[in-house]
Design a protein around this motif. Structure first.
Motif, PDB file in Angstrom:
ATOM      1  N   SER A   1      -4.819  -2.057   3.295  1.00 54.97           N
ATOM      2  CA  SER A   1      -6.136  -2.035   2.665  1.00 54.97           C
ATOM      3  C   SER A   1      -6.837  -3.386   2.793  1.00 54.97           C
ATOM      4  CB  SER A   1      -5.999  -1.671   1.179  1.00 54.97           C
ATOM      5  OG  SER A   1      -7.173  -1.952   0.467  1.00 54.97           O
ATOM      6  N   SER A   2      -8.146  -3.331   2.917  1.00 58.05           N
ATOM      7  CA  SER A   2      -8.943  -4.561   2.998  1.00 58.05           C
ATOM      8  C   SER A   2      -8.893  -5.352   1.696  1.00 58.05           C
ATOM      9  CB  SER A   2     -10.398  -4.220   3.348  1.00 58.05           C
ATOM     10  OG  SER A   2     -10.959  -3.377   2.349  1.00 58.05           O
ATOM     11  N   LEU A   3      -8.383  -4.726   0.632  1.00 60.08           N
ATOM     12  CA  LEU A   3      -8.248  -5.424  -0.645  1.00 60.08           C
ATOM     13  C   LEU A   3      -7.201  -6.528  -0.580  1.00 60.08           C
ATOM     14  CD1 LEU A   3      -8.161  -2.486  -3.241  1.00 60.08           C
ATOM     15  CD2 LEU A   3      -9.992  -4.147  -2.951  1.00 60.08           C
ATOM     16  N   LEU A   4      -6.281  -6.408   0.401  1.00 60.57           N
ATOM     17  CA  LEU A   4      -5.096  -7.246   0.405  1.00 60.57           C
ATOM     18  C   LEU A   4      -5.057  -8.231   1.565  1.00 60.57           C
ATOM     19  CD1 LEU A   4      -2.481  -4.479  -0.487  1.00 60.57           C
ATOM     20  CD2 LEU A   4      -3.541  -6.129  -2.036  1.00 60.57           C
ATOM     21  N   ARG A   5      -4.317  -9.295   1.324  1.00 58.86           N
ATOM     22  CA  ARG A   5      -4.043 -10.281   2.368  1.00 58.86           C
ATOM     23  C   ARG A   5      -2.536 -10.310   2.595  1.00 58.86           C
ATOM     24  NH1 ARG A   5      -2.973 -15.919   2.474  1.00 58.86           N
ATOM     25  NH2 ARG A   5      -3.053 -15.977   0.192  1.00 58.86           N
TER      26      ARG A   5
ATOM     27  N   TYR B   1       2.085  -9.146  -0.218  1.00 61.29           N
ATOM     28  CA  TYR B   1       0.644  -8.932  -0.187  1.00 61.29           C
ATOM     29  C   TYR B   1       0.018  -9.547  -1.434  1.00 61.29           C
ATOM     30  CZ  TYR B   1       1.968  -5.470   3.319  1.00 61.29           C
ATOM     31  OH  TYR B   1       2.497  -4.836   4.419  1.00 61.29           O
ATOM     32  N   THR B   2      -1.094 -10.202  -1.257  1.00 60.61           N
ATOM     33  CA  THR B   2      -1.866 -10.725  -2.383  1.00 60.61           C
ATOM     34  C   THR B   2      -3.288 -10.194  -2.277  1.00 60.61           C
ATOM     35  OG1 THR B   2      -2.487 -12.710  -1.155  1.00 60.61           O
ATOM     36  CG2 THR B   2      -0.489 -12.834  -2.498  1.00 60.61           C
ATOM     37  N   LEU B   3      -4.007 -10.265  -3.359  1.00 57.47           N
ATOM     38  CA  LEU B   3      -5.390  -9.796  -3.348  1.00 57.47           C
ATOM     39  C   LEU B   3      -6.230 -10.728  -2.474  1.00 57.47           C
ATOM     40  CD1 LEU B   3      -6.236  -8.648  -6.978  1.00 57.47           C
ATOM     41  CD2 LEU B   3      -6.132  -7.232  -4.938  1.00 57.47           C
TER      42      LEU B   3
END
Length: 317
Positions: free
Chosen positions: A299-303, A313-315
């Motif tokens: 998801s594009s929400l995550l890095r 994964y972080t926001l």
């Protein structure tokens, strides 16, 4: 002119999520419900103030910014509403208390009188505003802006307000705030219309939403006490939904659709932790296939941080 509207705070969003995912038998369930009630009441009172402020039309240029969170000298301070005039900046503190309000003097005390006649002292909003005036004045001086900062206290309800002596700053019901600002006497204007707009944009640039997450740790709740699963947001009881092929179905209301995975991701970071692994995501959502989880975590929400088994994964900011 309105430069910043108010939105639901991260704290309120997190409490709504935590209340849904905490068992009614949990020892802190009632406390979280009370915290949620207070947060919703406060937000409701602020929204009512915002509606009243739509009536403000002045003969002088001005800017209005609702719900600012700033930092000065390592301290965060939140302002319910800010009004920039040519000769001053006004901080408004909005209170949502339905009871009769009594303001006593020497020392200044704020009390609410309940219907049974009993009185309860509550935190002095004048002291709250004076603290914010101190930090905002310092914030302005650091940017070479030298304006007096004053305060205003408003109450969302049409309270009966008894004041023993004139207080250090005006105290009004929300509906009187527009007249208060319209009737400001601009004596020594310092800022032009362009200056006011420029200062408003500086406030917007420096604004930082207060981040209280993860809430479970903040309230002393263990992550394994937070209910897992992808929740149905069509169902008033927000039951966990189950997978049926490519769709998900709520066993209580029968609603079917694609699972709100992105919302589940947001809830994890609101409640549980600052980083997320594939295994933790599977555990939180109830997924059994790590390959499906990996796809959803793109998801594009995550890095993405790290590779292979070390991947977390972080926001995304």
């Amino acid at each position: 002119m309105l430069f910043k509207q108010r939105t639901k705070s991260m704290q309120l969003q997190g409490l709504e999520s935590l209340a849904r995912r905490l068992s009614p038998t949990h020892e802190k369930y009632r406390f979280i419900q009370d915290e949620l009630y207070k947060a919703r009441a406060g937000f409701g009172g602020e929204q009512e103030y915002d509606r009243c402020m739509k009536e403000v039309h002045t003969d002088f240029p001005h800017a209005i910014l609702h719900d600012l969170s700033l930092q000065q000298n390592g301290v965060y301070f939140q302002i319910d509403s800010l009004f920039i005039a040519p000769d001053r900046v006004v901080i408004t503190e909005v209170k949502n208390i339905a009871d009769k309000i009594i303001v006593k003097a020497n020392p200044t005390q704020f009390l609410k009188e309940l219907q049974n006649g009993s009185r309860i002292v509550f935190r002095n909003p004048i002291a709250e505003v004076e603290r914010k005036i101190h930090f905002l004045t310092s914030w302005l001086h650091a940017r070479d802006v030298h304006l007096p900062v004053t305060g205003l206290i408003t109450f969302a309800h049409n309270n009966e307000i008894l004041i023993e002596e004139p207080p250090a700053m005006p105290i009004l019901p929300n509906y009187e705030a527009p007249a208060f600002f319209r009737e400001l006497s601009i004596e020594s204007p310092t800022l032009s219309k362009q200056d006011i707009q420029h200062l408003a944009h500086i406030f917007l640039t420096d604004h930082q939403d207060y981040d209280p997450f993860p809430l479970a740790a903040r309230y002393g709740i263990y992550p394994n006490e937070v209910m897992n699963g992808v929740l149905c947001h069509n169902c008033p009881n927000e039951q966990a939904i189950v997978r049926e092929g490519d769709t998900w179905s709520c066993p209580l209301c029968g609603h079917k659709g694609r699972a709100p995975y992105e919302h589940a991701i947001k809830e994890y970071f609101m409640l549980v932790g600052k980083s997320l692994t594939n295994r933790e995501y599977c555990s939180f959502t109830g997924l059994t296939c790590r390959h499906t989880a990996k796809r959803l975590l793109s998801s594009s929400l995550l890095r993405k941080v790290g590779t292979r088994k070390a991947t977390t994964y972080t926001l995304a900011k």
